[in-house]
Design a protein around this motif. Sequence first.
Motif, mmCIF file in Angstrom:
data_model
loop_
_atom_site.group_PDB
_atom_site.id
_atom_site.type_symbol
_atom_site.label_atom_id
_atom_site.label_comp_id
_atom_site.label_asym_id
_atom_site.label_seq_id
_atom_site.Cartn_x
_atom_site.Cartn_y
_atom_site.Cartn_z
ATOM 1 N N THR A 108 0.771 -1.178 -0.110
ATOM 2 C CA THR A 108 0.007 0.100 -0.097
ATOM 3 C C THR A 108 0.823 1.186 0.032
ATOM 4 O OG1 THR A 108 -1.700 -1.166 1.282
ATOM 5 C CG2 THR A 108 -1.886 1.029 1.253
ATOM 6 N N ARG A 109 2.015 1.333 1.051
ATOM 7 C CA ARG A 109 2.843 2.314 0.858
ATOM 8 C C ARG A 109 3.424 2.594 -0.410
ATOM 9 N NH1 ARG A 109 3.723 0.478 6.044
ATOM 10 N NH2 ARG A 109 5.563 -0.568 5.383
ATOM 11 N N ARG A 110 3.811 1.557 -1.100
ATOM 12 C CA ARG A 110 4.471 1.748 -2.417
ATOM 13 C C ARG A 110 3.641 2.132 -3.417
ATOM 14 N NH1 ARG A 110 6.658 -3.979 -4.498
ATOM 15 N NH2 ARG A 110 7.443 -3.820 -2.457
ATOM 16 N N VAL A 111 2.448 1.592 -3.554
ATOM 17 C CA VAL A 111 1.370 2.157 -4.536
ATOM 18 C C VAL A 111 1.221 3.689 -4.117
ATOM 19 C CG1 VAL A 111 -1.147 1.863 -5.452
ATOM 20 C CG2 VAL A 111 0.375 0.190 -5.078
ATOM 21 N N ALA A 112 1.272 3.983 -2.890
ATOM 22 C CA ALA A 112 0.768 5.543 -2.718
ATOM 23 C C ALA A 112 1.734 6.240 -2.825
ATOM 24 C CB ALA A 112 0.567 5.629 -1.116
ATOM 25 N N ALA A 113 3.184 5.930 -3.166
ATOM 26 C CA ALA A 113 4.349 6.622 -3.503
ATOM 27 C C ALA A 113 4.280 7.090 -4.871
ATOM 28 C CB ALA A 113 5.615 5.963 -3.186
ATOM 29 N N ARG A 114 3.708 6.266 -5.777
ATOM 30 C CA ARG A 114 3.587 6.204 -7.088
ATOM 31 C C ARG A 114 2.574 7.317 -7.546
ATOM 32 N NH1 ARG A 114 3.375 0.308 -8.844
ATOM 33 N NH2 ARG A 114 5.477 -0.169 -8.139
ATOM 34 N N SER A 115 1.533 7.325 -7.008
ATOM 35 C CA SER A 115 0.119 8.065 -7.063
ATOM 36 C C SER A 115 -0.360 8.677 -5.827
ATOM 37 C CB SER A 115 -0.979 7.308 -7.825
ATOM 38 O OG SER A 115 -1.509 6.472 -7.113
ATOM 39 N N PRO A 116 0.370 9.614 -5.320
ATOM 40 C CA PRO A 116 -0.136 10.214 -4.186
ATOM 41 C C PRO A 116 -1.425 11.154 -3.888
ATOM 42 C CG PRO A 116 1.605 11.759 -5.094
ATOM 43 C CD PRO A 116 1.316 10.480 -5.814
ATOM 44 N N ARG A 117 -2.098 11.515 -4.980
ATOM 45 C CA ARG A 117 -3.327 12.290 -4.842
ATOM 46 C C ARG A 117 -4.393 11.308 -4.303
ATOM 47 N NH1 ARG A 117 -5.565 14.750 -10.281
ATOM 48 N NH2 ARG A 117 -3.531 15.615 -10.072
ATOM 49 N N LYS A 118 -4.628 10.099 -5.232
ATOM 50 C CA LYS A 118 -5.823 9.189 -4.952
ATOM 51 C C LYS A 118 -5.318 8.429 -3.529
ATOM 52 C CE LYS A 118 -9.011 6.014 -6.797
ATOM 53 N NZ LYS A 118 -9.261 5.527 -7.920
ATOM 54 N N MET A 119 -4.191 8.011 -3.614
ATOM 55 C CA MET A 119 -3.947 6.990 -2.456
ATOM 56 C C MET A 119 -3.758 7.745 -1.084
ATOM 57 S SD MET A 119 -4.037 4.183 -3.806
ATOM 58 C CE MET A 119 -3.122 3.081 -2.253
ATOM 59 N N GLY A 120 -3.476 9.141 -1.015
ATOM 60 C CA GLY A 120 -3.541 9.870 0.006
ATOM 61 C C GLY A 120 -4.838 9.935 0.918
#
Length: 175
Positions: A108-120
């Motif tokens: 989850t942290r790795r995916v959030a680092a790629r697309s911070p807008r939606k995963m934030g």
Amino acid sequence: MTAVTPLRRAGNAVLEPVPAEPARAGVAPIRPEPTRPRETGPTQTGPVPARLALAPAPDDEAREICAITRATVQAAIEVLAGTRPIHQLARRLDQRCLTVLQHRAALTRRVAARSPRKMGLLHRNASVRSVRACGVTPDVYEASAVVIDELRVRAVAVRLERSKNIWRVTALEIG
């Protein structure tokens, strides 16, 4: 006033009177209670086993399971959000569930680092809305929880097993 001596009985037969202790100066005499045989009715089968006497009522146990499930699910979602360290769940989760949750949090942290807008917004302000529990055996319960965060509603399934009077989560599935 004369002292009355109680009678000892065995069944219907009256045995001898129980002798009273001699009175001492300043001390009231102690009179033993008359002994009577214990009456047993048709519904009394003997002493209650210790496990049944100390076991909580089913409603109390179900409430306890729901409370444990609610706290564990809330903590697991916070681990996925990155706001809680995973080692805080080490006592509640077994090793396999702990490893799976740690791996999912890393992904989850790795995916959030790629697309911070939606995963934030993912896993942010998550709250457990409802919990339901069902007993499988006296030492195994399965529970489900509904979790709501800002983006979606999730279902969580939990299996709890009693081990040495401690409830441990042996399966945790977060949808």
